[in-house]
Enzyme design. Structure first.
Site, PDB file in Angstrom:
ATOM      1  N   SER A   1     -34.133  29.440 -12.135  1.00 38.45           N
ATOM      2  CA  SER A   1     -34.439  30.000 -10.535  1.00 38.45           C
ATOM      3  C   SER A   1     -33.287  30.270 -10.111  1.00 38.45           C
ATOM      4  CB  SER A   1     -35.370  28.972  -9.783  1.00 38.45           C
ATOM      5  OG  SER A   1     -35.832  29.853  -8.800  1.00 38.45           O
TER       6      SER A   1
ATOM      7  N   CYS B   1     -36.432  24.686 -11.767  1.00 39.33           N
ATOM      8  CA  CYS B   1     -37.472  24.203 -12.611  1.00 39.33           C
ATOM      9  C   CYS B   1     -36.966  23.719 -13.748  1.00 39.33           C
ATOM     10  CB  CYS B   1     -38.515  25.112 -12.547  1.00 39.33           C
ATOM     11  SG  CYS B   1     -38.150  26.832 -13.078  1.00 39.33           S
TER      12      CYS B   1
ATOM     13  N   HIS C   1     -24.853  31.172   2.116  1.00 37.69           N
ATOM     14  CA  HIS C   1     -24.549  31.761   3.254  1.00 37.69           C
ATOM     15  C   HIS C   1     -23.460  31.032   3.915  1.00 37.69           C
ATOM     16  CE1 HIS C   1     -27.493  34.591   2.007  1.00 37.69           C
ATOM     17  NE2 HIS C   1     -28.451  33.600   1.985  1.00 37.69           N
TER      18      HIS C   1
END
Length: 130
Positions: free
Chosen positions: A69, A89, A74
């Protein structure tokens, strides 16, 4: 739908890290190296990464795309704040990635949300039998 109707796909961590020294949050190369190291510590497979710095003393936005994934960040150096999104995952371990990031950034405080991700599994009686 009950929890028994869901198959666990992975864990999604949403982390807000506060009270970080501003200089740790504005170097795109250092943040990229940190998130890549975090992915490796979690046992994830790095596919691609891209980071963007908004200028001297400004924040960073970036993502490490994983076969399992992603990890994204930020930063707001002027606020001493970093927002992280870690979704993994398979056998990858997102908590290990978060530990590496927290050790390097040394936040004064944090808020973590853990979101198990899953998908619906049709009851056996409605699935095609092979």
């Amino acid at each position: 739908m009950t929890p028994a109707d869901l198959r666990h796909s992975g864990m999604h961590l949403i982390a807000d890290l506060h009270g970080i020294a501003g200089e740790k949050l504005c170097d795109a190369d250092a943040i990229a190296a940190l998130l890549r190291a975090a992915a490796q510590a979690a046992g994830a497979t790095i596919v691609y990464s891209h980071f963007h710095g908004f200028g001297p003393g400004q924040g960073i936005t970036g993502v490490v795309l994983l076969a399992e994934s992603h990890i994204s960040i930020h930063t707001w150096p002027e606020l001493g704040f970093a927002a992280l999104d870690i979704f993994m995952c398979g056998h990858a371990q997102p908590h290990r990635a978060l530990a590496v990031i927290e050790a390097a950034l040394a936040p004064d405080s944090r808020t973590i949300q853990e979101l198990p991700r899953g998908y619906a599994v049709a009851p056996l009686s409605t699935r095609e039998k092979s």
